[in-house]
Design a protein around this motif. Structure first.
Motif, PDB file in Angstrom:
ATOM      1  N   PHE A 245       0.944  -1.436   0.015  1.00  0.00           N
ATOM      2  CA  PHE A 245       0.485   0.071  -0.158  1.00  0.00           C
ATOM      3  C   PHE A 245       0.809   0.976  -0.199  1.00  0.00           C
ATOM      4  CE2 PHE A 245      -2.161   3.157   2.090  1.00  0.00           C
ATOM      5  CZ  PHE A 245      -3.306   3.373   1.892  1.00  0.00           C
TER       6      PHE A 245
ATOM      7  N   HIS B  43      -4.983  -0.337  -3.243  1.00  0.00           N
ATOM      8  CA  HIS B  43      -6.297   0.146  -2.293  1.00  0.00           C
ATOM      9  C   HIS B  43      -7.523  -1.375  -1.508  1.00  0.00           C
ATOM     10  CE1 HIS B  43      -4.708   4.151  -2.886  1.00  0.00           C
ATOM     11  NE2 HIS B  43      -4.212   4.051  -4.935  1.00  0.00           N
TER      12      HIS B  43
ATOM     13  N   LEU C 202     -10.412  -0.102  -0.407  1.00  0.00           N
ATOM     14  CA  LEU C 202     -12.193  -0.280  -0.754  1.00  0.00           C
ATOM     15  C   LEU C 202     -12.394  -0.306   0.476  1.00  0.00           C
ATOM     16  CD1 LEU C 202     -11.582  -3.199  -3.810  1.00  0.00           C
ATOM     17  CD2 LEU C 202     -10.566  -0.606  -3.785  1.00  0.00           C
ATOM     18  N   ILE C 203     -12.042  -0.401   1.265  1.00  0.00           N
ATOM     19  CA  ILE C 203     -12.897  -0.159   1.909  1.00  0.00           C
ATOM     20  C   ILE C 203     -13.717   1.334   2.936  1.00  0.00           C
ATOM     21  CG2 ILE C 203     -11.372  -1.832   3.501  1.00  0.00           C
ATOM     22  CD1 ILE C 203     -10.506   0.765   5.901  1.00  0.00           C
ATOM     23  N   SER C 204     -13.796   2.129   2.016  1.00  0.00           N
ATOM     24  CA  SER C 204     -14.190   3.073   2.058  1.00  0.00           C
ATOM     25  C   SER C 204     -16.062   2.955   1.942  1.00  0.00           C
ATOM     26  CB  SER C 204     -13.673   4.987   1.803  1.00  0.00           C
ATOM     27  OG  SER C 204     -14.479   4.286  -0.128  1.00  0.00           O
TER      28      SER C 204
ATOM     29  N   PHE D  36      -0.998   3.992   5.733  1.00  0.00           N
ATOM     30  CA  PHE D  36      -2.472   3.688   5.665  1.00  0.00           C
ATOM     31  C   PHE D  36      -3.041   4.425   6.863  1.00  0.00           C
ATOM     32  CE2 PHE D  36      -5.992   0.622   6.862  1.00  0.00           C
ATOM     33  CZ  PHE D  36      -6.847   0.593   5.872  1.00  0.00           C
TER      34      PHE D  36
ATOM     35  N   HIS E 211      -9.408   6.078  -6.833  1.00  0.00           N
ATOM     36  CA  HIS E 211      -8.177   6.351  -5.493  1.00  0.00           C
ATOM     37  C   HIS E 211      -8.419   7.395  -4.423  1.00  0.00           C
ATOM     38  CE1 HIS E 211      -4.880   6.229  -7.361  1.00  0.00           C
ATOM     39  NE2 HIS E 211      -5.220   4.807  -7.554  1.00  0.00           N
TER      40      HIS E 211
ATOM     41  N   ASP F 286     -18.607   5.871  -1.892  1.00  0.00           N
ATOM     42  CA  ASP F 286     -18.377   6.340  -0.036  1.00  0.00           C
ATOM     43  C   ASP F 286     -18.689   7.664  -0.086  1.00  0.00           C
ATOM     44  OD1 ASP F 286     -16.150   8.077  -2.038  1.00  0.00           O
ATOM     45  OD2 ASP F 286     -14.687   6.016  -1.398  1.00  0.00           O
TER      46      ASP F 286
ATOM     47  N   PHE G 209     -20.116  10.729   1.036  1.00  0.00           N
ATOM     48  CA  PHE G 209     -21.304  11.689   2.087  1.00  0.00           C
ATOM     49  C   PHE G 209     -20.554  12.711   2.604  1.00  0.00           C
ATOM     50  CE2 PHE G 209     -21.450   7.012   2.286  1.00  0.00           C
ATOM     51  CZ  PHE G 209     -22.777   7.451   2.798  1.00  0.00           C
TER      52      PHE G 209
ATOM     53  N   GLN H  75     -16.026  14.041   2.123  1.00  0.00           N
ATOM     54  CA  GLN H  75     -16.348  14.779   0.258  1.00  0.00           C
ATOM     55  C   GLN H  75     -16.417  16.298   0.299  1.00  0.00           C
ATOM     56  OE1 GLN H  75     -19.404  16.591  -0.805  1.00  0.00           O
ATOM     57  NE2 GLN H  75     -17.829  17.501  -2.303  1.00  0.00           N
TER      58      GLN H  75
ATOM     59  N   VAL I  85      -8.935  20.272  -2.764  1.00  0.00           N
ATOM     60  CA  VAL I  85      -8.666  20.565  -4.404  1.00  0.00           C
ATOM     61  C   VAL I  85      -8.857  21.539  -5.063  1.00  0.00           C
ATOM     62  CG1 VAL I  85     -10.106  19.529  -6.626  1.00  0.00           C
ATOM     63  CG2 VAL I  85      -9.763  17.245  -4.671  1.00  0.00           C
TER      64      VAL I  85
HETATM   65  P1  FAD Z   1      -6.992   3.533   1.258  1.00  0.00           P
HETATM   66  O1  FAD Z   1      -6.601   4.110   0.060  1.00  0.00           O
HETATM   67  O2  FAD Z   1      -7.363   2.352   1.351  1.00  0.00           O
HETATM   68  O3  FAD Z   1      -7.300   4.323   2.522  1.00  0.00           O
HETATM   69  C1  FAD Z   1      -7.678   3.810   3.240  1.00  0.00           C
HETATM   70  C2  FAD Z   1      -9.196   5.068   4.163  1.00  0.00           C
HETATM   71  O4  FAD Z   1      -8.004   5.438   4.655  1.00  0.00           O
HETATM   72  C3  FAD Z   1     -10.023   5.215   3.410  1.00  0.00           C
HETATM   73  O5  FAD Z   1     -10.963   3.549   2.972  1.00  0.00           O
HETATM   74  C4  FAD Z   1     -10.339   5.840   3.749  1.00  0.00           C
HETATM   75  O6  FAD Z   1     -11.578   5.292   5.031  1.00  0.00           O
HETATM   76  C5  FAD Z   1      -9.934   6.695   4.357  1.00  0.00           C
HETATM   77  N1  FAD Z   1      -9.154   8.010   3.637  1.00  0.00           N
HETATM   78  C6  FAD Z   1      -8.139   8.239   2.869  1.00  0.00           C
HETATM   79  N2  FAD Z   1      -8.523   9.605   2.657  1.00  0.00           N
HETATM   80  C7  FAD Z   1      -8.909  10.241   2.637  1.00  0.00           C
HETATM   81  C8  FAD Z   1      -8.906  11.511   2.846  1.00  0.00           C
HETATM   82  N3  FAD Z   1      -8.344  12.284   1.965  1.00  0.00           N
HETATM   83  N4  FAD Z   1     -10.391  11.724   3.515  1.00  0.00           N
HETATM   84  C9  FAD Z   1     -11.120  10.959   4.352  1.00  0.00           C
HETATM   85  N5  FAD Z   1     -10.559   9.494   4.647  1.00  0.00           N
HETATM   86  C10 FAD Z   1      -9.290   9.278   3.637  1.00  0.00           C
HETATM   87  N6  FAD Z   1     -13.655   9.022   1.127  1.00  0.00           N
HETATM   88  C11 FAD Z   1     -14.645   9.078   1.358  1.00  0.00           C
HETATM   89  O7  FAD Z   1     -14.223   8.368   2.573  1.00  0.00           O
HETATM   90  N7  FAD Z   1     -15.557   9.929   0.163  1.00  0.00           N
HETATM   91  C12 FAD Z   1     -15.376  10.464  -0.399  1.00  0.00           C
HETATM   92  O8  FAD Z   1     -16.771  10.929  -0.634  1.00  0.00           O
HETATM   93  C13 FAD Z   1     -14.373  11.401  -0.771  1.00  0.00           C
HETATM   94  N8  FAD Z   1     -14.039  12.547  -1.146  1.00  0.00           N
HETATM   95  C14 FAD Z   1     -12.505  12.235  -1.461  1.00  0.00           C
HETATM   96  C15 FAD Z   1     -12.940  13.361  -2.287  1.00  0.00           C
HETATM   97  C16 FAD Z   1     -11.775  14.014  -3.182  1.00  0.00           C
HETATM   98  C17 FAD Z   1     -11.809  15.007  -4.299  1.00  0.00           C
HETATM   99  C18 FAD Z   1     -10.975  13.233  -3.063  1.00  0.00           C
HETATM  100  C19 FAD Z   1      -9.219  13.716  -3.242  1.00  0.00           C
HETATM  101  C20 FAD Z   1     -10.660  12.237  -1.650  1.00  0.00           C
HETATM  102  C21 FAD Z   1     -12.137  12.182  -1.210  1.00  0.00           C
HETATM  103  N9  FAD Z   1     -11.906  10.878  -0.930  1.00  0.00           N
HETATM  104  C22 FAD Z   1     -13.139  10.474  -0.372  1.00  0.00           C
HETATM  105  C23 FAD Z   1     -10.840  10.382  -0.038  1.00  0.00           C
HETATM  106  C24 FAD Z   1     -10.103   9.117  -0.646  1.00  0.00           C
HETATM  107  O9  FAD Z   1     -10.195   9.337  -1.717  1.00  0.00           O
HETATM  108  C25 FAD Z   1     -10.887   8.206   0.438  1.00  0.00           C
HETATM  109  O10 FAD Z   1     -11.172   7.704   0.968  1.00  0.00           O
HETATM  110  C26 FAD Z   1     -10.175   6.852  -1.083  1.00  0.00           C
HETATM  111  O11 FAD Z   1      -9.527   6.654  -2.279  1.00  0.00           O
HETATM  112  C27 FAD Z   1     -11.041   5.306  -0.417  1.00  0.00           C
HETATM  113  O12 FAD Z   1     -10.681   4.146  -1.213  1.00  0.00           O
HETATM  114  P2  FAD Z   1      -9.860   3.527  -0.620  1.00  0.00           P
HETATM  115  O13 FAD Z   1     -10.853   2.899   1.040  1.00  0.00           O
HETATM  116  O14 FAD Z   1      -9.767   2.221  -1.129  1.00  0.00           O
HETATM  117  O15 FAD Z   1      -8.427   3.880   0.431  1.00  0.00           O
END
Ligand code: FAD
Ligand code: DLZ
Ligand code: SF4
Length: 507
Positions: free
Chosen positions: A249, A265, A267-269, A303, A365, A397, A399, A403, A411
């Motif tokens: 990761f 990644h 994918l747990i979000s 992570f 991601h 994911d 909310f 978001q 961004v």
């Molecule tokens: P992984 O890459 O495996 O990361 C693990 C966990 O870390 C995620 O599941 C998430 O819970 C947390 N995480 C990682 N980055 C962030 C972050 N910047 N903010 C909050 N939590 C984070 N995440 C959302 O859950 N909902 C959204 O609506 C959302 N919108 C986003 C919009 C933009 C423009 C950007 C740049 C990021 C956003 N994120 C959002 C954060 C992040 O992109 C996602 O959490 C992540 O891609 C989810 O995939 P994953 O579970 O495979 O994450």
């Protein structure tokens, strides 16, 4: 004494604060599928299906344990379509002594919630959402008196406060942050674990038919739905990630590749945000993998920082700064979001790839959201309201509490720098370094001028040029302004012209 316990679609946790003192013999749990929630933005069909399917599975679990549940379906004849309307009907049905809820994840819902007691003539107790590791009050206390907020300061504080990844008073491995080790591009031939997912059962199939019937025109494919919809499935997904994805990761966290939507990644979000997993248990699982030698520290820390740091931080900012936060627009950006965000039809391979994957999977991601769709929207000066609505609609994911700060703050920098110290503006060089997209693109990432030049390049300089009054004094951007200033006037004009010519093609 009947207590009506109203559980929302993103609160599917048996240990939820509104359920902790549940008396199965006396209380009723209320859950409602309502049109307002399904339509306040045009959600991706997979997102609607995820929430409704997970709600129905959650209710089945409660019923199996002998809890009385009042469940209103989207297609029930008398469904009023709103949380307030359905709670009012349920209060009439059950005549409870009080209603107990857990605070919601969105500001607009909280406004409704605060009005329920007066509107419905019944006591309403709103409890804190203790799924988070930092309460809203604790964040406000941290934020109090600070001129600027920075995630890294908050994160260190959270590490100390929770003892997570700490060896006594020192951070594990002697450093707080291993990000510099986490920027590798993907080597040829390295295969990602992929996402097999969870086949829909009869309950989910029924939801899929309902969603196909009602939301067929929304952006996004419903085919291939395979998100986890139960806690057991979500825990299985976490296990698989820890076993197959976590170790890599960190290294490839920022990498992107054609045809590889998931890479390493987790994918747990989606599961985490609707309550099927608790952030603390995810973090503890990953820390244990590091302590057992199953994952290197750069991966585990990278992570854990996303969850203990970013996730908690953006939630804190959201509640601290709303409702004014959503109305800020530091760069006075007002360009309509290009139609290809909804159609995917663009020659820019990076955008076509990320938007196409978003349409198929309701997933992209972090770096794809930040540095491709996000960075492009920043550079063209897209209207924050339209950008925010797009992100809120298209990801499973999404909310608003998570978001909005990511989109509006991280961004678009529309909050003027409350969340982050500088905008994530970048030329095509960044995408080229972190992906193979440019190799499959009709534009030339090494060119800035001329019609074959990568649009990101000229747009990047135009962005810096236009917003010099705000950004020139930022120490972290001084070097790049020096480069711009060294270009001769003719070159600067040619770049700005290329940017304007390109922008005309968007309208
Ligand atoms: P992984 O890459 O495996 O990361 C693990 C966990 O870390 C995620 O599941 C998430 O819970 C947390 N995480 C990682 N980055 C962030 C972050 N910047 N903010 C909050 N939590 C984070 N995440 C959302 O859950 N909902 C959204 O609506 C959302 N919108 C986003 C919009 C933009 C423009 C950007 C740049 C990021 C956003 N994120 C959002 C954060 C992040 O992109 C996602 O959490 C992540 O891609 C989810 O995939 P994953 O579970 O495979 O994450
Ligand atoms: C997103 C969503 C959707 C599509 N549908 C429902 C629903 O029918 N019932 C429900 O309780 N929740 C739903 N949700 C999630 C809510 O929008 C979410 O609980 C609020 O935005 C508060 O975070
Ligand atoms: Fe995107 Fe530019 Fe690379 Fe094409 S060349 S994929 S537009 S960054």
């Amino acid at each position: 004494m009947t207590v009506l316990r109203f559980v929302l679609g993103d609160q599917l946790d048996r240990a939820l604060s509104s359920l902790t003192d549940l008396e199965p013999d006396a209380d009723v749990v209320l859950m409602v599928e309502v049109a307002d929630e399904a339509t306040y933005v045009p959600h991706h069909p997979k997102k609607i299906a995820l929430i409704l399917a997970a709600m129905r599975h959650f209710v089945a679990g409660l019923e199996a344990d002998g809890v009385a549940v009042d469940y209103v379906r989207l297609d029930d004849r008398d469904n009023t379509g709103s949380f307030t309307g359905e709670l009012a009907r349920a209060v009439k049905r059950h005549g409870p002594d009080r209603v107990v809820v857990t605070e919601p994840g969105e500001w607009r819902v909280e406004q409704d919630m605060k009005a329920w007691e007066t509107a419905l003539g019944v006591a309403v107790e709103i409890r804190a959402d203790d799924r988070f590791l930092c309460s809203r009050d604790a964040f406000s206390a941290w934020a109090e008196g600070r001129k600027t907020f920075r995630m890294e300061h908050f994160y260190r504080e959270m590490r100390k406060r929770t003892g997570i990844l700490m060896d006594g008073r020192a951070p594990a491995g002697g450093e707080w942050n291993f990000d510099k080790e986490n920027r590798k591009s993907l080597p040829k031939g390295l295969r990602a674990p992929g996402f097999e997912g969870y086949a829909p059962d009869a309950v989910t199939e029924e939801v899929l038919a309902l969603v196909a019937d009602r939301f067929a025109d929304n952006f996004g494919d419903l085919d291939g739905f395979r998100f986890p919809v139960t806690r057991e499935q979500a825990l299985d997904l976490l296990d698989r990630f820890v076993e197959h994805g976590l170790a890599r990761f960190g290294d490839y966290q920022d990498a992107m590749a054609v045809g590889e939507p998931f890479l390493f990644h987790s994918l747990i979000s989606p599961a985490l945000n609707i309550g099927l997993l608790r952030p603390r248990e995810v973090i503890e699982r990953v820390e244990a993998a590091y302590r057992d030698g199953a994952a290197p520290l750069n991966a585990a820390e990278g992570f854990i920082r996303q969850i203990l740091g970013w996730r908690e931080y953006v939630r804190g900012i959201y509640w601290h700064a709303m409702p004014d936060y959503a109305d800020t627009n530091a760069f006075s950006a007002d360009r309509p979001l290009p139609g290809f965000y909804w159609s995917g039809e663009t020659d820019m391979r990076c955008l076509a790839e990320v938007i196409g994957q978003t349409r198929r999977e309701a997933y992209a991601h972090h770096i794809q959201r930040l540095m491709v769709t996000g960075c492009f929207a920043l550079l063209i000066g897209a209207d924050p309201v339209e950008v925010n609505d797009w992100y809120l609609a298209v990801y499973a994911d999404a909310f608003e509490w998570v978001q909005l700060p990511n989109t509006h703050g991280m961004v678009l920098h529309a909050d003027g720098g409350m969340l982050g110290s500088k905008p994530y503006a970048a030329s095509g060089k960044y995408i080229d370094r972190m992906s193979d997209y440019c190799r499959h693109c009709r534009f030339d990432v090494t060119e800035t001028e001329g019609e074959n030049a990568c649009p990101f390049n000229a747009l990047y300089w135009r962005f810096l040029h236009r917003h010099g009054d705000r950004l020139r004094d930022n120490r972290r951007m001084a070097m790049i302004y020096r480069t711009w200033d060294r270009f001769d006037a003719e070159r600067r004009d040619a770049i700005l012209e290329r940017a304007e010519t390109f922008l005309e093609t968007l309208s």
